[in-house]
Design a protein around this motif. Structure first.
Motif, PDB file in Angstrom:
ATOM      1  N   GLN A  63       0.735  -1.263  -0.213  1.00 35.99           N
ATOM      2  CA  GLN A  63       0.268   0.210  -0.026  1.00 35.99           C
ATOM      3  C   GLN A  63       0.878   1.142   0.072  1.00 35.99           C
ATOM      4  N   ASN A  64       2.121   0.879   0.077  1.00 30.03           N
ATOM      5  CA  ASN A  64       3.051   2.110   0.366  1.00 30.03           C
ATOM      6  C   ASN A  64       3.443   2.582  -1.157  1.00 30.03           C
ATOM      7  N   ASN A  65       3.598   3.802  -1.580  1.00 31.01           N
ATOM      8  CA  ASN A  65       4.002   4.156  -2.958  1.00 31.01           C
ATOM      9  C   ASN A  65       5.531   4.327  -3.163  1.00 31.01           C
ATOM     10  N   ASN A  66       6.216   4.413  -1.884  1.00 34.61           N
ATOM     11  CA  ASN A  66       7.769   4.409  -2.154  1.00 34.61           C
ATOM     12  C   ASN A  66       8.343   3.124  -2.824  1.00 34.61           C
ATOM     13  N   ILE A  67       9.168   3.383  -3.606  1.00 40.31           N
ATOM     14  CA  ILE A  67      10.036   2.620  -4.367  1.00 40.31           C
ATOM     15  C   ILE A  67      10.739   1.541  -3.410  1.00 40.31           C
ATOM     16  N   TRP A  68      11.232   2.032  -2.338  1.00 36.42           N
ATOM     17  CA  TRP A  68      11.996   1.353  -1.474  1.00 36.42           C
ATOM     18  C   TRP A  68      11.165   0.350  -0.706  1.00 36.42           C
ATOM     19  N   TYR A  69      10.239   0.553  -0.471  1.00 32.76           N
ATOM     20  CA  TYR A  69       9.144  -0.251   0.475  1.00 32.76           C
ATOM     21  C   TYR A  69       8.947  -1.709  -0.066  1.00 32.76           C
ATOM     22  N   ASN A  70       9.613  -2.694   0.452  1.00 36.17           N
ATOM     23  CA  ASN A  70       9.653  -4.180   0.156  1.00 36.17           C
ATOM     24  C   ASN A  70       8.920  -4.920   1.021  1.00 36.17           C
ATOM     25  N   ASN A  71       9.008  -6.220   0.569  1.00 42.51           N
ATOM     26  CA  ASN A  71       8.429  -7.392   1.430  1.00 42.51           C
ATOM     27  C   ASN A  71       8.813  -7.164   2.800  1.00 42.51           C
ATOM     28  N   GLU A  72      10.077  -7.031   3.124  1.00 39.94           N
ATOM     29  CA  GLU A  72      10.426  -6.953   4.498  1.00 39.94           C
ATOM     30  C   GLU A  72       9.686  -6.045   5.273  1.00 39.94           C
ATOM     31  N   CYS A  73       9.681  -4.747   4.774  1.00 39.48           N
ATOM     32  CA  CYS A  73       8.748  -3.589   5.341  1.00 39.48           C
ATOM     33  C   CYS A  73       7.315  -4.177   5.464  1.00 39.48           C
ATOM     34  N   CYS A  74       6.855  -4.743   4.564  1.00 35.59           N
ATOM     35  CA  CYS A  74       5.399  -5.150   4.687  1.00 35.59           C
ATOM     36  C   CYS A  74       5.170  -6.014   5.799  1.00 35.59           C
ATOM     37  N   GLU A  75       6.056  -7.071   6.044  1.00 37.70           N
ATOM     38  CA  GLU A  75       6.047  -8.133   6.915  1.00 37.70           C
ATOM     39  C   GLU A  75       6.086  -7.423   8.207  1.00 37.70           C
ATOM     40  N   LEU A 110      12.287   0.348   8.126  1.00 36.85           N
ATOM     41  CA  LEU A 110      12.080   1.374   7.021  1.00 36.85           C
ATOM     42  C   LEU A 110      13.312   2.100   6.839  1.00 36.85           C
ATOM     43  N   ARG A 111      13.813   2.457   7.819  1.00 38.09           N
ATOM     44  CA  ARG A 111      15.135   3.188   7.530  1.00 38.09           C
ATOM     45  C   ARG A 111      16.205   2.616   7.036  1.00 38.09           C
ATOM     46  N   LYS A 112      16.381   1.253   7.514  1.00 37.46           N
ATOM     47  CA  LYS A 112      17.385   0.470   6.656  1.00 37.46           C
ATOM     48  C   LYS A 112      17.211   0.229   5.247  1.00 37.46           C
ATOM     49  N   CYS A 113      15.814  -0.053   4.699  1.00 33.77           N
ATOM     50  CA  CYS A 113      15.612  -0.389   3.480  1.00 33.77           C
ATOM     51  C   CYS A 113      15.589   1.113   2.469  1.00 33.77           C
ATOM     52  N   ARG A 114      15.246   2.128   3.243  1.00 32.01           N
ATOM     53  CA  ARG A 114      15.537   3.458   2.671  1.00 32.01           C
ATOM     54  C   ARG A 114      16.848   3.800   2.303  1.00 32.01           C
TER      55      ARG A 114
END
Length: 442
Positions: A63-75, A110-114
């Motif tokens: 649901q997040n529009n950020n490109i860096w938002y991946n499966n790990e963030c979603c979990e 979130l900070r790590k993925c970004r």
């Protein structure tokens, strides 16, 4: 596909039709047939099936529009939301601690993925700086963000029509040039004879080799990649088509039509004056004009038509040549202990306001009067800016005139064929008198 029997028969039939062309309409019909053949070959390779979006697409995990938002963030988000709902249902200390820990883990993720995404993108940008210039500038433009403009299409239509209106008084043709008169009297018959020779296979082959890929097509949807990939098959047909156009002196109207794409250059995005229009024309038409341009450029170099100081639109020359000359002048003046004044002129929408009928200039009388008028405008501008500096002496101002205005006007006189423009000398004397009247002090 190009080597199939069906396509070969179609191209052979088209070649015969081109040889029988006698009117402009016949040429247009052959062009349409060529486009149909290319479309028949290219459609199975380039057309893609577009899948319509379904309801399941909008209910996905991301649901997040950020490109860096991946499966790990979603979990991590799902875990945090589940514990948050548990705490709301039973707000005890254990559920609160679990919820807070899950929230911290989610935010750290979130900070790590970004951070990893930005690091990877920065590394890609640094590598593209020297290896892929197109990718480098595209990434910079993306990072700048795109501002949405609120301009109706009708405003763009009125704007582009106003700067390309042939009925405008600005585009009124002047006197017939002496150069054109001499050409009409066949005084340059020998010099221009080679420009009228038929287009050769080698010229077409060389022009196709110079085509660039990843360029947008025009209204006929033909791409440079078609001619690059199928050059050996298309060249015989193009040879007959281009020479037929050359013989009858016809340029198809469809090649003059295109899609105007407004590109924002600077300032307010809602002001149409801050846009530059780029027209997407037919790649086939541009291939034809590219062949003619190659011939004209080689001819101009051979007969020394270009002014020596011109670096633009010339092979093996660029702005670097002008920078080299300027650098040499700066070093020379510094070694002499003297000052060097440089004037850079950037005309607003210069290309849009070029009078095509007068590219070679007006008559000699008109050129002299225009040169004198431009000198007066330059003096007026110079006085306008110097008026703020009340302690500049007339001698200093005359020195500025000699350094900034006079060299450019003298150069223009030389290009127009005047050994020495007396009007500039008169303006210099007039400038000496007027400089005492604008409030300067010794």
């Amino acid at each position: 596909m190009l080597s199939s029997t069906d396509i070969s028969h179609c191209l052979d039939a088209l070649s015969n039709d081109i040889l029988l062309c006698s009117t402009n309409q016949d040429v247009d019909d052959c062009l349409q047939s060529f486009q149909t053949i290319v479309d028949k070959v290219a459609s199975p390779l380039f057309k893609k099936a577009v899948r319509k979006r379904t309801e399941n697409d909008s209910n996905g995990s991301f649901q997040n529009n950020n490109i860096w938002y991946n499966n790990e963030c979603c979990e991590k988000k799902d875990v945090f939301l589940n514990l948050l709902n548990g705490y709301r249902s039973d707000p005890n200390d254990v559920n609160r601690i679990n919820m807070v820990q899950a929230r911290s883990i989610y935010k750290n993720t979130l900070r790590k993925c970004r951070y990893n995404f930005d690091k990877e993108k920065t590394s890609k940008l640094v590598n593209a700086r020297f290896k892929n210039a197109r990718l480098y500038w595209n990434m910079l433009k993306e990072s700048a963000g795109v501002k949405n403009a609120n301009i109706p299409l009708s405003s763009f239509e009125m704007y582009f029509k106003s700067i390309n209106n042939p009925e405008d008084r600005f585009f009124t043709p002047d006197d017939v040039l002496n150069f054109i008169e001499r050409y009409e009297h066949n005084e340059f018959k020998v010099m221009f004879a080679e420009l009228n020779e038929h287009i050769s296979f080698d010229e077409i082959y060389r022009a196709i080799k110079q085509l660039k890929t990843n360029k947008s097509g025009g209204p006929d949807y033909l791409l440079n990649e078609f001619f690059i990939a199928g050059g050996n098959v298309f060249i015989p047909v193009l040879h007959k088509l281009f020479n037929r156009l050359f013989d009858i002196g016809y340029f198809p109207e469809s090649w003059s039509e295109g899609y105007i794409i407004p590109l924002h250059k600077k300032g307010n995005v809602n002001n149409v004056d801050n846009y530059r229009g780029v027209t997407l024309l037919s790649c086939l038409g541009k291939l034809f004009t590219h062949i003619l341009n190659n011939r004209l450029r080689n001819w101009a170099e051979e007969y020394n038509v270009y002014v020596e100081a011109q670096a633009g639109f010339r092979a093996h020359m660029s702005t670097i040549d002008n920078v080299f000359v300027l650098h040499g002048l700066i070093n020379h003046m510094l070694n002499q202990g003297k000052q060097l004044y440089a004037l850079f002129v950037d005309f607003s929408k210069a290309f849009d306001y070029v009078v095509r009928e007068n590219l070679c200039g007006g008559s000699l009388t008109t050129a002299q009067s225009t040169l004198s008028g431009q000198a007066q405008k330059a003096i007026f501008k110079l006085n306008k800016y110097l008026y703020k500096f009340t302690y500049i002496t007339p001698k200093h101002k005359l020195d500025l005139f000699d350094k900034l205005v006079a060299p450019i006007l003298n150069y223009g006189s030389e290009v127009c064929g005047f050994a020495k423009d007396l009007s500039i000398e008169r303006l210099n004397k007039g400038y000496m008198i007027s400089s005492d009247t604008i409030g300067t002090r010794d």
